[in-house]
Design a protein around this motif. Structure first.
Motif, PDB file in Angstrom:
ATOM      1  N   ARG A  19      32.809  29.483  21.554  1.00  0.00           N
ATOM      2  CA  ARG A  19      32.046  29.862  20.358  1.00  0.00           C
ATOM      3  C   ARG A  19      32.455  29.000  19.164  1.00  0.00           C
ATOM      4  N   THR A  20      33.735  28.671  19.091  1.00  0.00           N
ATOM      5  CA  THR A  20      34.223  27.820  18.003  1.00  0.00           C
ATOM      6  C   THR A  20      33.627  26.428  18.117  1.00  0.00           C
ATOM      7  N   ARG A  21      33.603  25.876  19.317  1.00  0.00           N
ATOM      8  CA  ARG A  21      32.992  24.558  19.534  1.00  0.00           C
ATOM      9  C   ARG A  21      31.521  24.574  19.099  1.00  0.00           C
ATOM     10  N   ALA A  22      30.811  25.635  19.471  1.00  0.00           N
ATOM     11  CA  ALA A  22      29.388  25.746  19.120  1.00  0.00           C
ATOM     12  C   ALA A  22      29.209  25.858  17.606  1.00  0.00           C
ATOM     13  N   ALA A  23      30.055  26.625  16.944  1.00  0.00           N
ATOM     14  CA  ALA A  23      29.958  26.772  15.489  1.00  0.00           C
ATOM     15  C   ALA A  23      30.252  25.444  14.800  1.00  0.00           C
ATOM     16  N   LEU A  24      31.238  24.719  15.298  1.00  0.00           N
ATOM     17  CA  LEU A  24      31.534  23.403  14.727  1.00  0.00           C
ATOM     18  C   LEU A  24      30.338  22.467  14.888  1.00  0.00           C
ATOM     19  N   GLN A  25      29.759  22.471  16.075  1.00  0.00           N
ATOM     20  CA  GLN A  25      28.604  21.604  16.324  1.00  0.00           C
ATOM     21  C   GLN A  25      27.440  21.960  15.400  1.00  0.00           C
ATOM     22  N   LYS A  26      27.218  23.248  15.201  1.00  0.00           N
ATOM     23  CA  LYS A  26      26.148  23.703  14.310  1.00  0.00           C
ATOM     24  C   LYS A  26      26.318  23.132  12.903  1.00  0.00           C
ATOM     25  N   HIS A  27      27.573  22.908  12.500  1.00  0.00           N
ATOM     26  CA  HIS A  27      27.860  22.415  11.149  1.00  0.00           C
ATOM     27  C   HIS A  27      28.186  20.924  11.128  1.00  0.00           C
ATOM     28  N   GLY A  28      27.792  20.203  12.184  1.00  0.00           N
ATOM     29  CA  GLY A  28      27.888  18.749  12.178  1.00  0.00           C
ATOM     30  C   GLY A  28      29.182  18.166  12.703  1.00  0.00           C
ATOM     31  N   PHE A  29      30.037  18.986  13.296  1.00  0.00           N
ATOM     32  CA  PHE A  29      31.323  18.507  13.797  1.00  0.00           C
ATOM     33  C   PHE A  29      31.313  18.409  15.311  1.00  0.00           C
ATOM     34  N   GLY A  30      31.961  17.386  15.824  1.00  0.00           N
ATOM     35  CA  GLY A  30      32.244  17.284  17.243  1.00  0.00           C
ATOM     36  C   GLY A  30      33.733  17.477  17.432  1.00  0.00           C
ATOM     37  N   VAL A  31      34.142  17.743  18.645  1.00  0.00           N
ATOM     38  CA  VAL A  31      35.574  17.891  18.942  1.00  0.00           C
ATOM     39  C   VAL A  31      36.032  16.611  19.639  1.00  0.00           C
ATOM     40  N   LEU A  32      36.902  15.868  18.950  1.00  0.00           N
ATOM     41  CA  LEU A  32      37.407  14.597  19.477  1.00  0.00           C
ATOM     42  C   LEU A  32      38.636  14.789  20.357  1.00  0.00           C
ATOM     43  N   THR A  33      39.451  15.772  20.005  1.00  0.00           N
ATOM     44  CA  THR A  33      40.688  16.014  20.740  1.00  0.00           C
ATOM     45  C   THR A  33      40.855  17.502  20.972  1.00  0.00           C
ATOM     46  N   GLU A  34      41.605  17.829  22.008  1.00  0.00           N
ATOM     47  CA  GLU A  34      41.922  19.225  22.280  1.00  0.00           C
ATOM     48  C   GLU A  34      43.337  19.284  22.832  1.00  0.00           C
ATOM     49  N   ILE A  35      44.168  20.106  22.218  1.00  0.00           N
ATOM     50  CA  ILE A  35      45.549  20.267  22.663  1.00  0.00           C
ATOM     51  C   ILE A  35      45.748  21.713  23.059  1.00  0.00           C
ATOM     52  N   PRO A  51      48.263  32.010  24.089  1.00  0.00           N
ATOM     53  CA  PRO A  51      47.153  31.051  24.119  1.00  0.00           C
ATOM     54  C   PRO A  51      46.924  30.477  22.714  1.00  0.00           C
ATOM     55  N   TYR A  52      46.942  29.162  22.608  1.00  0.00           N
ATOM     56  CA  TYR A  52      46.891  28.471  21.323  1.00  0.00           C
ATOM     57  C   TYR A  52      46.271  27.101  21.563  1.00  0.00           C
ATOM     58  N   ARG A  53      45.100  26.874  21.023  1.00  0.00           N
ATOM     59  CA  ARG A  53      44.364  25.633  21.231  1.00  0.00           C
ATOM     60  C   ARG A  53      44.106  24.963  19.895  1.00  0.00           C
ATOM     61  N   ILE A  54      44.403  23.674  19.809  1.00  0.00           N
ATOM     62  CA  ILE A  54      44.107  22.886  18.605  1.00  0.00           C
ATOM     63  C   ILE A  54      42.944  21.962  18.926  1.00  0.00           C
ATOM     64  N   LEU A  55      41.860  22.122  18.173  1.00  0.00           N
ATOM     65  CA  LEU A  55      40.688  21.273  18.328  1.00  0.00           C
ATOM     66  C   LEU A  55      40.649  20.275  17.168  1.00  0.00           C
ATOM     67  N   GLY A  56      40.583  19.010  17.474  1.00  0.00           N
ATOM     68  CA  GLY A  56      40.470  17.974  16.450  1.00  0.00           C
ATOM     69  C   GLY A  56      38.996  17.729  16.164  1.00  0.00           C
ATOM     70  N   ALA A  57      38.500  18.309  15.077  1.00  0.00           N
ATOM     71  CA  ALA A  57      37.068  18.269  14.761  1.00  0.00           C
ATOM     72  C   ALA A  57      36.756  17.120  13.805  1.00  0.00           C
ATOM     73  N   CYS A  58      35.602  16.515  14.023  1.00  0.00           N
ATOM     74  CA  CYS A  58      35.192  15.404  13.169  1.00  0.00           C
ATOM     75  C   CYS A  58      33.693  15.464  12.910  1.00  0.00           C
ATOM     76  N   ASN A  59      33.330  15.342  11.648  1.00  0.00           N
ATOM     77  CA  ASN A  59      31.945  15.143  11.255  1.00  0.00           C
ATOM     78  C   ASN A  59      31.852  13.648  10.969  1.00  0.00           C
ATOM     79  N   PRO A  60      31.221  12.864  11.850  1.00  0.00           N
ATOM     80  CA  PRO A  60      31.273  11.410  11.705  1.00  0.00           C
ATOM     81  C   PRO A  60      30.728  10.886  10.383  1.00  0.00           C
ATOM     82  N   VAL A  61      29.676  11.489   9.867  1.00  0.00           N
ATOM     83  CA  VAL A  61      29.111  11.024   8.595  1.00  0.00           C
ATOM     84  C   VAL A  61      30.123  11.253   7.470  1.00  0.00           C
TER      85      VAL A  61
END
Length: 127
Positions: A19-35, A51-61
């Protein structure tokens, strides 16, 4: 000023990550890294961790604009978004880029970071 935007949601951990990935995508972010911090700590030092996940989000523009304003800002990219299991549910939190960009003497970059932060805050809200 806090350095992150957060909320706690109900749901199974992996489902909240998606759901977090989808919300990020909705707002223009992709996930470049995941730890996967839980798996990494177990593999590297034999320690159990929640359980602890770090998503490296990037809005390329927005990242491109920031890099044009400040060539060394890449040390602060991508924007980290964390999903962690908490006692009260699953917590999702994202960095507030303006708090770290305060260290750079560039008012235009700070305004830009505030705009990025608003998008991240909206993504967290939408999880």
């Amino acid at each position: 000023m806090t350095y992150f935007h957060a909320r706690t949601v109900e749901g199974e951990f992996e489902a909240v990550v998606e759901r977090t990935r989808a919300a990020l995508q909705k707002h223009g972010f992709g996930v470049l890294t995941e730890i996967d911090v839980q798996a990494t700590l177990k593999a590297k030092i034999g320690q159990d961790f929640r359980p602890y996940r770090i998503l490296g989000a990037c809005n390329p523009v927005m990242a491109h604009e920031a890099l044009k304003m400040e060539p060394h800002v890449g040390v602060m990219l991508p924007c980290n978004v964390v999903v962690q299991q908490a006692d009260s549910g699953v917590e999702v939190f994202a960095v507030d880029p303006a708090s770290s960009m305060n260290a750079i003497d560039n008012p235009d970059l700070l305004r830009h970071a505030q705009a990025v932060g608003e998008h991240l805050k909206a993504a967290v809200r939408d999880v």
